[in-house]
Design an enzyme around this catalytic site. Sequence first.
Site, short mmCIF file in Angstrom:
data_model
loop_
_atom_site.label_atom_id
_atom_site.label_comp_id
_atom_site.label_asym_id
_atom_site.label_seq_id
_atom_site.Cartn_x
_atom_site.Cartn_y
_atom_site.Cartn_z
N LYS A 1 0.75 -1.31 0.01
CA LYS A 1 0.01 -0.04 -0.15
C LYS A 1 0.79 1.22 -0.20
CE LYS A 1 -1.73 1.38 3.94
NZ LYS A 1 -1.22 2.89 4.50
N ASN A 2 1.83 1.28 0.73
CA ASN A 2 2.76 2.55 0.92
C ASN A 2 3.80 2.75 -0.02
OD1 ASN A 2 1.17 2.79 3.32
ND2 ASN A 2 2.76 2.22 4.79
N CYS B 1 -4.61 12.53 12.84
CA CYS B 1 -5.52 11.43 12.63
C CYS B 1 -4.84 10.83 13.96
CB CYS B 1 -4.77 10.48 11.43
SG CYS B 1 -3.14 9.62 11.84
N ARG C 1 0.71 14.61 13.02
CA ARG C 1 1.32 14.50 11.51
C ARG C 1 1.52 15.93 10.67
NH1 ARG C 1 -0.93 8.89 9.75
NH2 ARG C 1 0.90 8.67 8.53
N ASP D 1 5.03 0.55 12.02
CA ASP D 1 3.72 0.15 11.54
C ASP D 1 3.72 -1.57 12.10
OD1 ASP D 1 3.87 1.59 8.10
OD2 ASP D 1 3.24 2.25 10.43
N ARG E 1 -8.45 -0.76 4.79
CA ARG E 1 -7.49 0.17 4.29
C ARG E 1 -6.30 -0.40 3.89
NH1 ARG E 1 -7.26 5.85 7.12
NH2 ARG E 1 -6.00 6.18 5.50
C1 EPZ Z 1 4.47 7.07 6.19
O1 EPZ Z 1 3.67 8.09 6.73
C2 EPZ Z 1 3.44 5.54 6.09
N1 EPZ Z 1 2.38 6.03 5.45
C3 EPZ Z 1 3.18 5.25 7.58
O2 EPZ Z 1 2.07 4.16 7.42
C4 EPZ Z 1 4.19 5.06 8.36
O3 EPZ Z 1 3.89 4.78 9.81
C5 EPZ Z 1 5.43 6.24 8.52
O4 EPZ Z 1 5.58 6.78 7.03
C6 EPZ Z 1 6.46 6.02 9.06
O5 EPZ Z 1 7.33 4.82 8.72
C7 EPZ Z 1 2.55 5.98 3.92
O6 EPZ Z 1 3.48 5.64 3.58
C8 EPZ Z 1 1.16 6.16 3.17
P1 EPZ Z 1 6.49 10.37 8.34
P2 EPZ Z 1 4.25 9.33 6.78
O7 EPZ Z 1 6.10 11.68 7.40
O8 EPZ Z 1 5.13 9.65 5.37
C9 EPZ Z 1 6.91 13.55 11.46
C10 EPZ Z 1 0.39 2.64 7.88
O9 EPZ Z 1 -0.06 2.13 8.82
N2 EPZ Z 1 6.60 14.76 10.47
O10 EPZ Z 1 7.79 9.50 7.97
O11 EPZ Z 1 2.80 10.32 7.08
C11 EPZ Z 1 5.22 12.95 11.72
O12 EPZ Z 1 4.54 13.47 12.59
C12 EPZ Z 1 1.00 4.20 7.90
O13 EPZ Z 1 0.44 2.31 6.77
C13 EPZ Z 1 7.01 15.83 10.92
O14 EPZ Z 1 7.06 16.19 12.02
O15 EPZ Z 1 5.11 9.57 8.00
C14 EPZ Z 1 5.83 11.48 12.30
O16 EPZ Z 1 5.74 11.77 13.78
C15 EPZ Z 1 0.68 4.72 9.03
N3 EPZ Z 1 6.89 16.90 9.86
C16 EPZ Z 1 7.12 11.55 11.89
O17 EPZ Z 1 7.50 12.58 11.36
C17 EPZ Z 1 6.74 16.56 8.38
O18 EPZ Z 1 6.73 17.39 7.73
C18 EPZ Z 1 7.42 10.25 10.68
O19 EPZ Z 1 6.32 10.82 9.75
C19 EPZ Z 1 6.43 15.22 8.25
C20 EPZ Z 1 6.66 14.01 9.18
#
Ligand code: EPZ
Length: 420
Positions: free
Chosen positions: A22-23, A117, A122, A307, A400
């Site tokens: 998915k990701n 969420c 996020r 995850d 999802r």
């Molecule tokens: C991706 O989300 C995945 N989703 C998530 O999987 C996964 O948990 C996550 O990466 C971490 O591996 C998809 O790929 C669609 P991040 P993403 O940006 O990109 C903070 C699932 O269950 N952050 O790496 O949204 C954020 O708040 C989902 O399949 C900032 O502060 O995750 C978080 O604490 C859930 N500022 C951390 O970084 C930003 O600009 C990691 O978030 C961006 C992120």
Amino acid sequence: MDKLQIEGGVPLNGKIRISGAKNAALPIIAASLLTEEPVNISNSPHLHDVTTMIELLACLGVDVTLNEFMEVEIAARRLENYRAPYELVKTMRASFLVLGPLLARFGEAEVSLPGGCAIGSRPVDQHLKGLEAMGAEITVTEGYVCAKTSGRLVGCDIHMDLVTVGGTQNLMMAATLASGTTRLFNAACEPEIVDLADFLNALGAKVSGQGTSTIEIVGVPRLHGGAHTIMPDRVEAGTYLVAAAVTGGRVHLRDVAPKTLGAVLDKLQQAGAELTVGENWIELDMGGRRAKAVDIETSPYPGFPTDMQAQFMTLNALADGTSTITENIFENRFMHVHEMKRLGAEIELHGQSMAVVHGVDQLKAAPVMATDLRASSSLVLAALAAVGTTTIDRIYHIDRGYETIEEKLGSMGAKVRRVS
Ligand code: EPZ
């Protein structure tokens, strides 16, 4: 609202095929906006989130079809608008990944802020910081990110303040059509980043360093069409391995990428699972044994994936011994703990990011409710092991991220059915 009813206590035993990730599919479908030529994406999972991303592209005016082989065919020749509406983005935050491609290809984009969420606030500050560094003018008004660039984005060095998968993906996509070279420092190394980079390069982009913390993208004037096969879903695979581990069973997964599961396989071995690994398959045999408790600390790839945290909470809840689980990525990713306590799990929360889990001999069935995607999968695992029949409500969360979950579990002997 659909529910899953699971009668626990059956050791899983069987073979299943792992679906496309998915990701990886979500950013790759978004990246199709970068070219006007046709793109063919195979092995995309048939999940609600993928449907949402396809709907989003369609509402931008893109021709998207599923062909007779269930491959996604996309042609973003011309768009009717550059606006990703709140109604769609709020249901799936990965919609925000159209920002970089729209800006790079069309010079403008209006994308709703994804908002928070269940698992955390996020924010997207790193996405916006990087795009501004490349010359985009960005304003945020009434919950929408409005981005414009007169002419092409300009490649530059971008030092990301923290590791972000989505931020790395948005900036990597935007940089493919920028003038000059972009280097992303402190980039995410997840396998899904590598899969996206491979797709972009298939379209004529010049991306290198993917899978390391420094990614270089040499901008090109345009991308051409191409085809790509989505990588296997490492989280789905990890989830079914834990399902076999918590039920003392045996599972053979095919069409999987063992190299993307190193940290998870290591923890399963520590928990006492017997693992055999091939080029594109993994076999786990628990031999009826009870798992041993294992300490978990989530971190960016190649560390232990956030995850898979909820799923290992279930394994530890039933394991021999006490363990600690530390969640370092999201600030609120223990929502499943409250539901698991209803099944008899003994878990103490210490603040927002640490849990101490005391393994119990057995969990007892009770009605529970899913709160987010991976939390719901941990409840499914708990129900598979619990004594009695558990009903899990709000399972749209599961749909999802897990393709045909009841069929896959059922084929391994689980007693599971979907009820309305
Ligand atoms: C991706 O989300 C995945 N989703 C998530 O999987 C996964 O948990 C996550 O990466 C971490 O591996 C998809 O790929 C669609 P991040 P993403 O940006 O990109 C903070 C699932 O269950 N952050 O790496 O949204 C954020 O708040 C989902 O399949 C900032 O502060 O995750 C978080 O604490 C859930 N500022 C951390 O970084 C930003 O600009 C990691 O978030 C961006 C992120």
